[in-house]
Design a protein around this motif. Structure first.
Motif, PDB file in Angstrom:
ATOM      1  N   ALA A 157       0.813  -1.216   0.000  1.00  0.00           N
ATOM      2  CA  ALA A 157       0.000   0.000   0.000  1.00  0.00           C
ATOM      3  C   ALA A 157       0.848   1.269   0.000  1.00  0.00           C
ATOM      4  N   LEU A 158       2.189   1.111   0.162  1.00  0.00           N
ATOM      5  CA  LEU A 158       3.070   2.269   0.230  1.00  0.00           C
ATOM      6  C   LEU A 158       3.938   2.332  -1.015  1.00  0.00           C
ATOM      7  N   GLN A 159       4.446   3.527  -1.318  1.00  0.00           N
ATOM      8  CA  GLN A 159       5.200   3.730  -2.544  1.00  0.00           C
ATOM      9  C   GLN A 159       6.680   3.400  -2.399  1.00  0.00           C
ATOM     10  N   ARG A 160       7.228   3.534  -1.177  1.00  0.00           N
ATOM     11  CA  ARG A 160       8.652   3.285  -0.997  1.00  0.00           C
ATOM     12  C   ARG A 160       8.951   1.805  -1.160  1.00  0.00           C
ATOM     13  N   LYS A 161       9.996   1.490  -1.923  1.00  0.00           N
ATOM     14  CA  LYS A 161      10.327   0.100  -2.196  1.00  0.00           C
ATOM     15  C   LYS A 161      10.742  -0.633  -0.923  1.00  0.00           C
ATOM     16  N   ASN A 162      11.536   0.029  -0.085  1.00  0.00           N
ATOM     17  CA  ASN A 162      11.954  -0.550   1.190  1.00  0.00           C
ATOM     18  C   ASN A 162      11.841   0.534   2.252  1.00  0.00           C
ATOM     19  N   LEU A 163      11.016   0.312   3.263  1.00  0.00           N
ATOM     20  CA  LEU A 163      10.832   1.307   4.311  1.00  0.00           C
ATOM     21  C   LEU A 163      12.085   1.483   5.162  1.00  0.00           C
ATOM     22  N   LEU A 164      12.908   0.441   5.251  1.00  0.00           N
ATOM     23  CA  LEU A 164      14.153   0.535   6.000  1.00  0.00           C
ATOM     24  C   LEU A 164      15.204   1.274   5.170  1.00  0.00           C
ATOM     25  N   ILE A 165      16.002   2.084   5.834  1.00  0.00           N
ATOM     26  CA  ILE A 165      17.115   2.772   5.194  1.00  0.00           C
ATOM     27  C   ILE A 165      18.399   2.039   5.565  1.00  0.00           C
ATOM     28  N   ASN A 166      19.240   1.802   4.592  1.00  0.00           N
ATOM     29  CA  ASN A 166      20.488   1.061   4.796  1.00  0.00           C
ATOM     30  C   ASN A 166      20.213  -0.371   5.255  1.00  0.00           C
ATOM     31  N   GLY A 167      19.170  -0.963   4.703  1.00  0.00           N
ATOM     32  CA  GLY A 167      18.830  -2.335   5.050  1.00  0.00           C
ATOM     33  C   GLY A 167      19.859  -3.351   4.590  1.00  0.00           C
ATOM     34  N   ASN A 168      20.736  -2.951   3.689  1.00  0.00           N
ATOM     35  CA  ASN A 168      21.792  -3.842   3.204  1.00  0.00           C
ATOM     36  C   ASN A 168      23.112  -3.631   3.953  1.00  0.00           C
ATOM     37  N   PHE A 169      23.107  -2.711   4.934  1.00  0.00           N
ATOM     38  CA  PHE A 169      24.290  -2.426   5.752  1.00  0.00           C
ATOM     39  C   PHE A 169      25.503  -2.016   4.917  1.00  0.00           C
ATOM     40  N   ASP A 170      25.261  -1.180   3.924  1.00  0.00           N
ATOM     41  CA  ASP A 170      26.348  -0.697   3.077  1.00  0.00           C
ATOM     42  C   ASP A 170      27.061   0.516   3.668  1.00  0.00           C
ATOM     43  N   VAL A 171      26.363   1.324   4.485  1.00  0.00           N
ATOM     44  CA  VAL A 171      26.887   2.611   4.937  1.00  0.00           C
ATOM     45  C   VAL A 171      27.177   2.563   6.437  1.00  0.00           C
ATOM     46  N   TRP A 172      28.417   2.943   6.810  1.00  0.00           N
ATOM     47  CA  TRP A 172      28.868   2.919   8.206  1.00  0.00           C
ATOM     48  C   TRP A 172      29.648   4.203   8.488  1.00  0.00           C
ATOM     49  N   GLN A 173      28.991   5.339   8.550  1.00  0.00           N
ATOM     50  CA  GLN A 173      29.684   6.608   8.688  1.00  0.00           C
ATOM     51  C   GLN A 173      30.133   6.895  10.122  1.00  0.00           C
ATOM     52  N   ARG A 174      29.440   6.347  11.126  1.00  0.00           N
ATOM     53  CA  ARG A 174      29.808   6.616  12.518  1.00  0.00           C
ATOM     54  C   ARG A 174      30.982   5.762  12.960  1.00  0.00           C
ATOM     55  N   ASN A 175      30.769   4.460  12.941  1.00  0.00           N
ATOM     56  CA  ASN A 175      31.783   3.505  13.385  1.00  0.00           C
ATOM     57  C   ASN A 175      31.600   2.215  12.600  1.00  0.00           C
ATOM     58  N   THR A 176      32.676   1.438  12.504  1.00  0.00           N
ATOM     59  CA  THR A 176      32.542   0.091  11.942  1.00  0.00           C
ATOM     60  C   THR A 176      32.625  -0.969  13.029  1.00  0.00           C
ATOM     61  N   SER A 177      32.913  -0.556  14.259  1.00  0.00           N
ATOM     62  CA  SER A 177      32.870  -1.489  15.387  1.00  0.00           C
ATOM     63  C   SER A 177      32.854  -0.703  16.694  1.00  0.00           C
ATOM     64  N   LEU A 178      32.313  -1.339  17.730  1.00  0.00           N
ATOM     65  CA  LEU A 178      32.311  -0.778  19.079  1.00  0.00           C
ATOM     66  C   LEU A 178      32.663  -1.888  20.056  1.00  0.00           C
TER      67      LEU A 178
END
Length: 202
Positions: free
Chosen positions: A10-31
């Protein structure tokens, strides 16, 4: 966890989640192992009290064919459970504007595995924001137990969210729908996690 998708016909967005493929890690890559609200992969957070979580970016083996479409990374969380009824550890993404998905049927799909046979619980949460006198959040929506093995598998959950008719939104415009993956939960959270219980692992 890899390739998380949340869709509604019922919604237009293909995927409601953003970065669902875990491609982007601008803050940290580990903690390192810790508690509280902490962030690595963009838009995703680890949340815990008592129990420690150590999130990190992990690379798929080049040429692997189990998880489709050649993802580059997955999100790993090392969980160390600490005894306590109110202790917990989970992983979640808030999706802004709780009204967008009000009364909608959603399908969540994701790939996951664990170091040994383990359960996780997945729930949806409607949070009505802050400021003024917002309604209390609605938890435990569509709560589902998923049995993870040591091999990547795809999991699919379909649920219909409650309507927000009659609810009051906060005045700060920060209401959201959360998709929450529970790794460890004290008895306080039994109704939200299908009595997942306390567990450690990866």
């Amino acid at each position: 966890m890899s390739r998380a998708r949340l869709n509604s016909t019922a919604l237009q967005r293909k995927n409601l989640l953003i970065n669902g493929n875990f491609d982007v890690w601008q803050r940290n890559t580990s903690l390192s192992a810790g508690t509280g609200n902490r962030f690595c992969a963009d838009r995703w957070g680890t949340y815990s009290i008592g129990t420690t979580l150590a999130p990190s970016q992990q690379a798929f083996t080049t040429g692997q064919t189990i998880v489709p479409n050649n993802p580059e990374y997955f999100h790993r969380t090392v969980v160390s459970s600490v005894t306590g009824s109110g202790n917990y550890g989970n992983f979640a993404q808030p999706i802004e504007n709780v009204a967008t998905t009000s009364g909608k049927t959603l399908t969540l799909s994701f790939w996951a595995k664990a170091n040994t046979l383990k359960n996780i619980a997945v729930e949806f949460v409607q949070n009505f924001g802050t400021g003024g006198s917002p309604s209390a959040q609605v938890t435990g929506i569509g709560v589902t137990t998923c049995i993870l093995t040591s091999v990547w598998q795809k999991y699919t959950i379909t649920t219909t969210l409650p309507s927000i008719s009659g609810k009051t939104l906060g005045t700060n415009n920060d209401d959201y729908l959360a998709v929450t993956f529970w790794f460890d939960a004290g008895s306080t959270f039994n109704s939200r996690t299908n009595s997942l219980g306390r567990q450690s692992g990866t």
